[in-house]
Design a protein around this motif. Structure first.
Motif, PDB file in Angstrom:
ATOM      1  N   TRP A   1      45.219  75.970  36.122  1.00 22.98           N
ATOM      2  CA  TRP A   1      46.078  76.949  35.454  1.00 22.98           C
ATOM      3  C   TRP A   1      45.252  77.993  34.723  1.00 22.98           C
ATOM      4  N   GLU A   2      44.083  77.640  34.225  1.00 22.74           N
ATOM      5  CA  GLU A   2      43.213  78.618  33.570  1.00 22.74           C
ATOM      6  C   GLU A   2      42.809  79.697  34.573  1.00 22.74           C
ATOM      7  N   ALA A   3      42.437  79.276  35.780  1.00 19.07           N
ATOM      8  CA  ALA A   3      42.084  80.236  36.821  1.00 19.07           C
ATOM      9  C   ALA A   3      43.282  81.098  37.180  1.00 19.07           C
ATOM     10  N   PHE A   4      44.452  80.474  37.208  1.00 22.29           N
ATOM     11  CA  PHE A   4      45.682  81.211  37.494  1.00 22.29           C
ATOM     12  C   PHE A   4      45.959  82.230  36.401  1.00 22.29           C
ATOM     13  N   ASP A   5      45.730  81.843  35.157  1.00 22.76           N
ATOM     14  CA  ASP A   5      45.992  82.721  34.022  1.00 22.76           C
ATOM     15  C   ASP A   5      45.078  83.946  34.051  1.00 22.76           C
ATOM     16  N   LEU A   6      43.894  83.784  34.633  1.00 19.61           N
ATOM     17  CA  LEU A   6      42.979  84.915  34.795  1.00 19.61           C
ATOM     18  C   LEU A   6      43.345  85.758  36.014  1.00 19.61           C
ATOM     19  N   ARG A   7      44.445  85.376  36.676  1.00 18.57           N
ATOM     20  CA  ARG A   7      44.959  86.089  37.850  1.00 18.57           C
ATOM     21  C   ARG A   7      43.948  86.092  38.995  1.00 18.57           C
ATOM     22  N   LYS A   8      43.198  84.996  39.098  1.00 20.12           N
ATOM     23  CA  LYS A   8      42.206  84.882  40.161  1.00 20.12           C
ATOM     24  C   LYS A   8      42.533  83.776  41.152  1.00 20.12           C
ATOM     25  N   ASN A   9      43.372  82.836  40.770  1.00 22.25           N
ATOM     26  CA  ASN A   9      43.690  81.721  41.654  1.00 22.25           C
ATOM     27  C   ASN A   9      45.205  81.510  41.658  1.00 22.25           C
ATOM     28  N   PRO A  10      45.947  82.361  42.360  1.00 23.29           N
ATOM     29  CA  PRO A  10      47.403  82.302  42.295  1.00 23.29           C
ATOM     30  C   PRO A  10      47.970  81.030  42.918  1.00 23.29           C
ATOM     31  N   LEU A  11      49.005  80.514  42.286  1.00 24.36           N
ATOM     32  CA  LEU A  11      49.690  79.324  42.787  1.00 24.36           C
ATOM     33  C   LEU A  11      51.103  79.679  43.209  1.00 24.36           C
ATOM     34  N   THR A  12      51.338  80.958  43.472  1.00 30.18           N
ATOM     35  CA  THR A  12      52.692  81.410  43.774  1.00 30.18           C
ATOM     36  C   THR A  12      53.056  81.095  45.226  1.00 30.18           C
ATOM     37  N   PRO A  13      54.294  80.641  45.460  1.00 28.76           N
ATOM     38  CA  PRO A  13      54.688  80.189  46.795  1.00 28.76           C
ATOM     39  C   PRO A  13      54.814  81.289  47.841  1.00 28.76           C
ATOM     40  N   TRP A  14      54.922  82.550  47.428  1.00 26.55           N
ATOM     41  CA  TRP A  14      55.126  83.623  48.406  1.00 26.55           C
ATOM     42  C   TRP A  14      53.802  84.194  48.935  1.00 26.55           C
ATOM     43  N   LEU A  15      52.659  83.786  48.341  1.00 23.74           N
ATOM     44  CA  LEU A  15      51.364  84.277  48.806  1.00 23.74           C
ATOM     45  C   LEU A  15      50.694  83.251  49.715  1.00 23.74           C
ATOM     46  N   THR A  16      50.197  83.705  50.857  1.00 23.61           N
ATOM     47  CA  THR A  16      49.460  82.826  51.755  1.00 23.61           C
ATOM     48  C   THR A  16      47.965  82.958  51.461  1.00 23.61           C
ATOM     49  N   PRO A  17      47.157  81.977  51.869  1.00 23.52           N
ATOM     50  CA  PRO A  17      45.701  82.088  51.687  1.00 23.52           C
ATOM     51  C   PRO A  17      45.129  83.361  52.318  1.00 23.52           C
ATOM     52  N   GLU A  18      45.706  83.771  53.451  1.00 24.52           N
ATOM     53  CA  GLU A  18      45.220  84.982  54.126  1.00 24.52           C
ATOM     54  C   GLU A  18      45.476  86.230  53.284  1.00 24.52           C
ATOM     55  N   MET A  19      46.606  86.260  52.600  1.00 23.42           N
ATOM     56  CA  MET A  19      46.906  87.398  51.728  1.00 23.42           C
ATOM     57  C   MET A  19      45.929  87.460  50.561  1.00 23.42           C
ATOM     58  N   ILE A  20      45.685  86.307  49.975  1.00 25.91           N
ATOM     59  CA  ILE A  20      44.761  86.244  48.835  1.00 25.91           C
ATOM     60  C   ILE A  20      43.367  86.658  49.266  1.00 25.91           C
ATOM     61  N   ASP A  21      42.947  86.192  50.453  1.00 22.60           N
ATOM     62  CA  ASP A  21      41.629  86.568  50.975  1.00 22.60           C
ATOM     63  C   ASP A  21      41.536  88.078  51.164  1.00 22.60           C
ATOM     64  N   LYS A  22      42.596  88.687  51.666  1.00 18.83           N
ATOM     65  CA  LYS A  22      42.555  90.130  51.894  1.00 18.83           C
ATOM     66  C   LYS A  22      42.406  90.885  50.578  1.00 18.83           C
ATOM     67  N   ILE A  23      43.141  90.447  49.563  1.00 23.78           N
ATOM     68  CA  ILE A  23      43.033  91.097  48.246  1.00 23.78           C
ATOM     69  C   ILE A  23      41.619  90.963  47.710  1.00 23.78           C
ATOM     70  N   ARG A  24      41.069  89.752  47.757  1.00 25.45           N
ATOM     71  CA  ARG A  24      39.734  89.504  47.216  1.00 25.45           C
ATOM     72  C   ARG A  24      38.653  90.234  48.018  1.00 25.45           C
ATOM     73  N   ASN A  25      38.803  90.230  49.339  1.00 23.13           N
ATOM     74  CA  ASN A  25      37.797  90.890  50.173  1.00 23.13           C
ATOM     75  C   ASN A  25      37.821  92.405  49.984  1.00 23.13           C
ATOM     76  N   PHE A  26      39.021  92.979  49.854  1.00 21.46           N
ATOM     77  CA  PHE A  26      39.108  94.416  49.571  1.00 21.46           C
ATOM     78  C   PHE A  26      38.459  94.731  48.227  1.00 21.46           C
ATOM     79  N   GLU A  27      38.725  93.885  47.239  1.00 21.05           N
ATOM     80  CA  GLU A  27      38.117  94.074  45.919  1.00 21.05           C
ATOM     81  C   GLU A  27      36.595  94.059  46.019  1.00 21.05           C
ATOM     82  N   THR A  28      36.050  93.143  46.812  1.00 18.93           N
ATOM     83  CA  THR A  28      34.603  93.050  46.989  1.00 18.93           C
ATOM     84  C   THR A  28      34.042  94.327  47.597  1.00 18.93           C
ATOM     85  N   VAL A  29      34.689  94.815  48.647  1.00 21.18           N
ATOM     86  CA  VAL A  29      34.232  96.035  49.307  1.00 21.18           C
ATOM     87  C   VAL A  29      34.361  97.231  48.371  1.00 21.18           C
ATOM     88  N   LEU A  30      35.494  97.330  47.688  1.00 19.60           N
ATOM     89  CA  LEU A  30      35.719  98.438  46.752  1.00 19.60           C
ATOM     90  C   LEU A  30      34.649  98.457  45.665  1.00 19.60           C
TER      91      LEU A  30
END
Length: 375
Positions: free
Chosen positions: A290-319
């Motif tokens: 939950w601490e990781a979730f609170d930092l908005r880095k490890n979402p536990l929300t049911p509507w997000l898939t691992p692939e979606m999270i990866d895309k957000i994180r990978n775009f952030e890395t490139v940006l």
């Protein structure tokens, strides 16, 4: 409350308490009005200094060699449905006068050598008059400073006000842009006046004042279908690139949406309907997950898939590779050029998958993320 407990006196009518009654029922007493900030006694900096030397709290940052942290107001007058401040202050805001803020800052500057300020108010720039008055008072002190604001509030500031704020030493301002999608802004209840066009126009406007806008975006808000969630994420990625195109100096901070218990809001209803649940025990609230979730880095929300999270994180890395944050004072020019060279081709081609080469450089050079580490 402590006095009442020590003297065995009633505490049921003390304001601002939440407690469990003998029958197990949770009781919330009435909320106290926010106190007038100027009527409070001066903060005892000298007494604090006898226990914890003030100089140890003046850190080296992007803003200065000895940066002080300061809270000049409490609360926020807005009701964004994704913000944890709302349930606490309920659209209330009270601030110290510009002169009293200046007096505190000058005292710390003169006595302990502070040369920069981070204002940690939830919303420092609520009042244009107060912000400009402080800017004119602090200008002769030659200090640099940073604060948080709303785009739809500051976009109404006069050019002369923005010029005075920059001339006083304000280098960068944090704004909750949140989304370029007007439907999502409405879903988030962003005050009802912020739009995607306004976000881009204001980033461009700040260029002529040499104020760096620090825009945060929240990706991964709920939608009826996973296809719509993915479409929203793709839209935000392209929108962020548009912001960077009009003002490359814009700092971008990306969060993954984390629900907060703003009961009664439409967004809260959507979150609960999706099957999301908040922790129910203290142990769960303080768990690493939950601490990781609170930092908005490890979402536990049911509507997000691992692939979606990866895309957000990978775009952030490139940006962050193409546009390393200006606030990372350890990243020299050579390192910036190297990481930008590696990331630019990916950014232009919208190739965000597996950016391991960028992640490696960021890890080796300990790239600083403002959303986690501040300045």
């Amino acid at each position: 409350m402590i006095d009442a407990l020590e003297k065995n006196e009633p505490y049921e009518f003390i304001r601002n308490l939440i407690y469990k009654a003998t029958d197990g029922k949770i009781i919330k007493t009435a909320k106290e009005d926010l106190l007038d900030q100027d009527s409070l006694p001066a903060l005892p900096y000298d007494k604090l200094n006898t226990f914890y030397p003030i100089t140890k709290f003046l850190g080296k940052t992007y803003l200065g060699e000895k940066t002080m942290a300061y809270h000049s107001s409490i609360g926020c007058p807005f009701t964004c449905s994704f913000c944890a401040v709302v349930p606490i202050y309920e659209a209330r805001w009270k601030a110290k006068s510009a002169r009293n803020v200046y007096k505190d800052v000058k005292y710390i500057k003169d006595k302990w050598g502070a040369d920069a300020i981070e204002f940690h108010d939830n919303n420092f720039f609520v009042s244009e008059k107060r912000a400009v008055e402080f800017a004119r008072l602090i200008k002769p002190e030659n200090m640099t400073w940073w604060g948080m604001a709303r785009i739809d509030t500051m976009s109404k500031f006069k050019d002369s006000s923005l010029a005075a704020i920059r001339e006083s030493g304000c280098k960068i301002i944090f704004f909750g842009a949140e989304s370029g999608n007007n439907a999502i802004l409405e879903q988030m209840d962003k005050g009802g006046t912020q739009t995607g066009d306004q976000i881009i126009e204001f980033a461009e406007r700040l260029k002529k004042f040499d104020i760096i806008p620090e825009y945060s975006f929240v990706l991964g808000t709920p939608a009826p279908t996973q296809e719509q969630v993915q479409s929203q994420i793709d839209f935000e990625i392209e929108f962020i690139k548009k912001v960077k195109a009009v003002n490359p100096k814009t700092e971008i901070v990306i969060y993954t949406y984390s629900p907060v218990p703003t009961e009664g809001s439409e967004l809260f209803k959507q979150v609960m309907k999706s099957g999301f649940r908040f922790p129910e025990t203290l142990e769960d609230w303080i768990s690493p997950a939950w601490e990781a979730f609170d930092l908005r880095k490890n979402p536990l929300t049911p509507w997000l898939t691992p692939e979606m999270i990866d895309k957000i994180r990978n775009f952030e890395t490139v940006l962050n590779g193409v546009y390393p944050t200006v606030t990372d004072i350890r990243l020299n020019m050579i390192k910036r050029m190297a990481i930008k060279l590696v990331a630019t081709m990916r950014y232009k081609a919208s190739m965000y998958h597996y950016p391991y080469e960028i992640k490696l450089l960021q890890k080796v050079w300990r790239y600083r993320q403002p959303e986690i580490q501040g300045f």
